[in-house]
Design a protein around this motif. Structure first.
Motif, short mmCIF file in Angstrom:
data_model
loop_
_atom_site.label_atom_id
_atom_site.label_comp_id
_atom_site.label_asym_id
_atom_site.label_seq_id
_atom_site.Cartn_x
_atom_site.Cartn_y
_atom_site.Cartn_z
N THR A 1 0.84 -1.21 0.00
CA THR A 1 0.00 0.00 0.00
C THR A 1 0.87 1.25 0.00
N ILE A 2 1.92 1.23 0.81
CA ILE A 2 2.80 2.40 0.88
C ILE A 2 3.51 2.61 -0.45
N LEU A 3 3.93 1.52 -1.08
CA LEU A 3 4.61 1.65 -2.38
C LEU A 3 3.66 2.27 -3.41
N SER A 4 2.42 1.80 -3.42
CA SER A 4 1.43 2.39 -4.35
C SER A 4 1.21 3.87 -4.05
N SER A 5 1.15 4.19 -2.76
CA SER A 5 0.94 5.59 -2.37
C SER A 5 2.14 6.44 -2.77
N LEU A 6 3.32 5.86 -2.69
CA LEU A 6 4.54 6.59 -3.07
C LEU A 6 4.47 6.95 -4.56
N VAL A 7 4.09 5.98 -5.38
CA VAL A 7 3.98 6.25 -6.82
C VAL A 7 2.92 7.31 -7.07
N GLU A 8 1.80 7.19 -6.34
CA GLU A 8 0.72 8.16 -6.48
C GLU A 8 1.20 9.57 -6.11
N TYR A 9 1.99 9.63 -5.04
CA TYR A 9 2.54 10.91 -4.59
C TYR A 9 3.44 11.52 -5.66
N LEU A 10 4.18 10.65 -6.37
CA LEU A 10 5.14 11.14 -7.36
C LEU A 10 4.48 11.52 -8.69
N LEU A 11 3.25 11.07 -8.90
CA LEU A 11 2.60 11.29 -10.20
C LEU A 11 2.60 12.74 -10.68
N PRO A 12 2.29 13.72 -9.82
CA PRO A 12 2.32 15.10 -10.33
C PRO A 12 3.71 15.55 -10.75
N HIS A 13 4.72 14.79 -10.36
CA HIS A 13 6.10 15.20 -10.67
C HIS A 13 6.73 14.36 -11.78
N ILE A 14 5.93 13.56 -12.46
CA ILE A 14 6.52 12.74 -13.52
C ILE A 14 6.09 13.25 -14.89
N ARG A 15 6.86 12.83 -15.88
CA ARG A 15 6.56 13.21 -17.27
C ARG A 15 6.29 11.91 -18.03
N LYS A 16 5.96 12.05 -19.31
CA LYS A 16 5.69 10.87 -20.11
C LYS A 16 6.91 9.97 -20.20
N GLN A 17 8.09 10.59 -20.18
CA GLN A 17 9.32 9.81 -20.37
C GLN A 17 10.00 9.42 -19.07
N THR A 18 9.37 9.67 -17.95
CA THR A 18 10.02 9.38 -16.67
C THR A 18 10.32 7.89 -16.52
N LEU A 19 11.52 7.60 -16.06
CA LEU A 19 11.93 6.20 -15.85
C LEU A 19 12.20 5.96 -14.37
N ILE A 20 11.79 4.79 -13.90
CA ILE A 20 12.11 4.38 -12.53
C ILE A 20 13.07 3.20 -12.61
N HIS A 21 14.12 3.26 -11.84
CA HIS A 21 15.05 2.12 -11.78
C HIS A 21 14.97 1.51 -10.38
N CYS A 22 14.92 0.18 -10.31
CA CYS A 22 14.91 -0.47 -9.01
C CYS A 22 15.41 -1.91 -9.09
N TYR A 23 15.74 -2.46 -7.94
CA TYR A 23 16.13 -3.87 -7.84
C TYR A 23 15.09 -4.59 -6.98
N ILE A 24 14.71 -5.78 -7.41
CA ILE A 24 13.79 -6.60 -6.62
C ILE A 24 14.52 -7.89 -6.22
N HIS A 25 14.54 -8.17 -4.93
CA HIS A 25 15.15 -9.43 -4.47
C HIS A 25 14.26 -10.61 -4.88
N THR A 26 14.88 -11.67 -5.36
CA THR A 26 14.07 -12.79 -5.83
C THR A 26 14.32 -14.07 -5.04
N ARG A 27 15.29 -14.00 -4.09
CA ARG A 27 15.55 -15.23 -3.31
C ARG A 27 14.62 -15.28 -2.10
N GLN A 28 14.72 -16.40 -1.36
CA GLN A 28 13.80 -16.57 -0.23
C GLN A 28 14.02 -15.52 0.86
N SER A 29 15.27 -15.14 1.06
CA SER A 29 15.54 -14.13 2.09
C SER A 29 16.34 -12.99 1.48
#
Lengths: 174, 203
Positions: free
Chosen positions: B113-141
Motif C-alpha cells: 500500500t505504501i509503495l502504491s501511495s509513493l507512486v501516487e505521490y510522485l505522479l504530479p512530478h513525472i513526465r511521459k518519459q520518466t523512468l524508474i530504476h529499481c532492484y527486486i530481491h528474488t531469493r527466499q531471504s
C-alpha cells in the motif's frame, strides 16, 4: 605616609597585566572554538557571530563571516565566504562565494564557487553551486543543482529513444 | 545456515554489473537538462555520479523514514499522502518534473500500500518519459535493511550494513505493475546475485 604616585603606578601595572591576561584568554578561547583553517581565517579578518548571539533579519556585508550563534532571516555576502561552525544554527537562505557548513542549516544556498558540508553538518534545503562537497557523515536533504536550468540548453529532451521499445524477454519467469 | 542465508551473506559488500542502470545513465544526455531523484542518503558518490550532467538532483534522504511508514496506521489515502509530503517533501519545489527516479532496492522494504501511495505521490512530478530504476530481491531471504548503493566506473557497489536477513516478499512483474501503476516494466534483467533489475516507464 601614603605615596599616591606609587599607588597609581601599582594600580596601572595591575590593570595592564589583567588586560594582557584577558587578551591571551580570549585568543585561546577563540582558537579553541574554531577548527584549523577557520580559526586562521577568523584571525585574518572574518567577522564572527558569537555562540550566544541570536540574529533575526538580513545579514549583508563585504567580508567573510563565521557563524557560531543563531541566525534567522537571509545572509547575503556576495564574493565572500560564510562558515557555519559546529555550534551555529541558521534558518536562512545564504548567498555567498563559498559556503561551509559544520553546524545546522535550514534554508537554501547559492554558492558562486562551492558549497562544503562537513561531517558534522546537518542541512535541510536546496543547493545551487558549481561544486558541492559532502563529507562522510554529513546529513543533507534537499536538491543540488550544479548548473542551473537557465544556464543549460533550454527545454528538456526525452531520454528514452534507445530504451523505448525494448522487450522484456530477459524477465525472470515467475 | 540455509543456502539462501549463505547467499545473502556473500552479498555483503561487493561490486556488481548493473546493465540497465548503466544503459539508463548512458541515455542521459550531457547537453540537456534533467531532473533526477535518488532515495539513498545523500553521499559524495551520488553527487560525483551526476555532476557531469546538467541536472537538478533531488536527494530527499527518505529511505529510513519511508520504511517506517505503516499502512495499518496510515489507513486512509489522505493520511498516507500527508505522511509522504512530510517524508519526501520535494523541498518546496512543486514544479519538480522528474526524468529519472532511482529507488535501488527500496520497493522490497515497503508494504504494498505504501509503495502504491509513493507512486501516487510522485505522479504530479513525472513526465511521459520518466523512468524508474529499481532492484527486486528474488531469493527466499534478503538483507534486513536496504543496502547502500554506489555507482562507480560502470559498476554498482553494494554494502549491507547488517548481516541479518528477513523473508523476501519476492514481487513478481504482475505484482509490481499493480503496485506501481501507471508504471510498467520497460526492461528487466535477472542479475547473478538474485537481484532482478528493472527499468519502468509509463506507457
Amino acid at each position: 605616609m601614603i605615596d599616591m604616585k606609587q599607588i597609581k603606578e601599582n594600580v596601572s601595572s595591575k590593570i595592564k597585566n589583567y588586560q594582557a591576561q584577558e587578551e591571551t584568554d580570549f585568543t585561546a578561547r577563540e582558537a579553541r572554538s574554531f577548527s584549523g583553517k577557520t580559526a586562521t581565517e577568523n584571525r585574518t579578518g572574518s567577522a564572527s557571530i558569537g555562540a550566544s548571539i541570536r540574529i533575526k533579519g538580513d545579514v549583508t556585508g563585504d567580508e567573510n563571516l563565521i557563524i557560531q550563534g543563531q541566525v534567522e532571516g537571509t545572509i547575503r555576502l556576495q564574493g565572500h565566504n560564510v562558515t557555519i561552525s559546529k555550534s551555529g544554527k541558521v534558518k536562512a537562505n545564504i548567498d555567498a562565494n563559498q559556503i561551509i557548513i559544520e553546524g545546522t542549516l535550514e534554508g537554501d544556498m547559492h554558492g558562486d564557487e562551492k558549497v562544503i558540508i562537513r561531517e558534522t553538518g546537518h542541512v535541510l534545503g536546496n543547493i545551487v553551486a558549481p561544486r558541492v562537497t559532502l563529507e562522510d557523515g554529513a546529513m543533507f536533504k534537499g536538491s543540488i543543482e550544479m548548473e542551473p536550468r537557465s544556464a543549460a540548453t533550454p527545454g528538456k529532451k526525452p531520454m528514452t529513444p534507445s530504451m523505448t521499445g525494448k522487450d522484456t524477454s530477459e524477465l525472470k519467469s515467475a | 545456515m540455509s543456502l539462501a542465508n549463505q547467499a545473502v551473506k556473500q552479498e555483503a559488500g561487493y561490486g556488481m554489473n548493473s546493465p540497465l542502470l548503466s544503459g539508463l545513465l548512458e541515455q542521459i544526455s550531457e547537453q540537456d537538462y534533467h531532473e533526477i531523484m535518488d532515495v539513498v542518503p545523500a553521499n559524495q558518490g551520488v553527487i560525483d555520479l551526476f555532476s557531469r550532467f546538467r541536472c537538478k538532483l533531488y536527494l530527499p534522504g527518505c529511505l529510513d523514514a519511508l520504511r517506517k511508514l505503516d499502512s495499518q496506521v496510515l489507513d486512509t489515502p489522505t493520511k498516507r499522502q500527508r505522511a509522504l509530503v512530510k517524508t519526501i517533501g520535494l523541498y518546496k519545489n512543486k514544479k519538480a518534473s522528474l526524468d529519472v527516479i532511482l529507488l535501488w532496492d527500496l520497493p522490497n522494504y515497503l508494504d504494498k500500500t505504501i509503495l502504491s501511495s509513493l507512486v501516487e505521490y510522485l505522479l504530479p512530478h513525472i513526465r511521459k518519459q520518466t523512468l524508474i530504476h529499481c532492484y527486486i530481491h528474488t531469493r527466499q531471504s534478503m538483507p534486513a535493511v536496504p543496502g547502500n548503493y554506489r555507482y562507480i566506473d560502470g559498476k554498482v557497489y553494494v554494502h549491507h550494513p547488517q548481516a541479518e536477513t528477513i523473508t523476501c516478499p519476492a514481487y513478481y512483474q504482475e505484482v509490481l505493475h499493480r503496485m506501481m501503476a501507471p508504471f510498467t516494466v520497460q526492461r528487466s534483467i535477472l542479475l547473478s546475485n538474485g537481484l532482478q533489475e528493472y527499468v519502468l516507464h509509463t506507457r
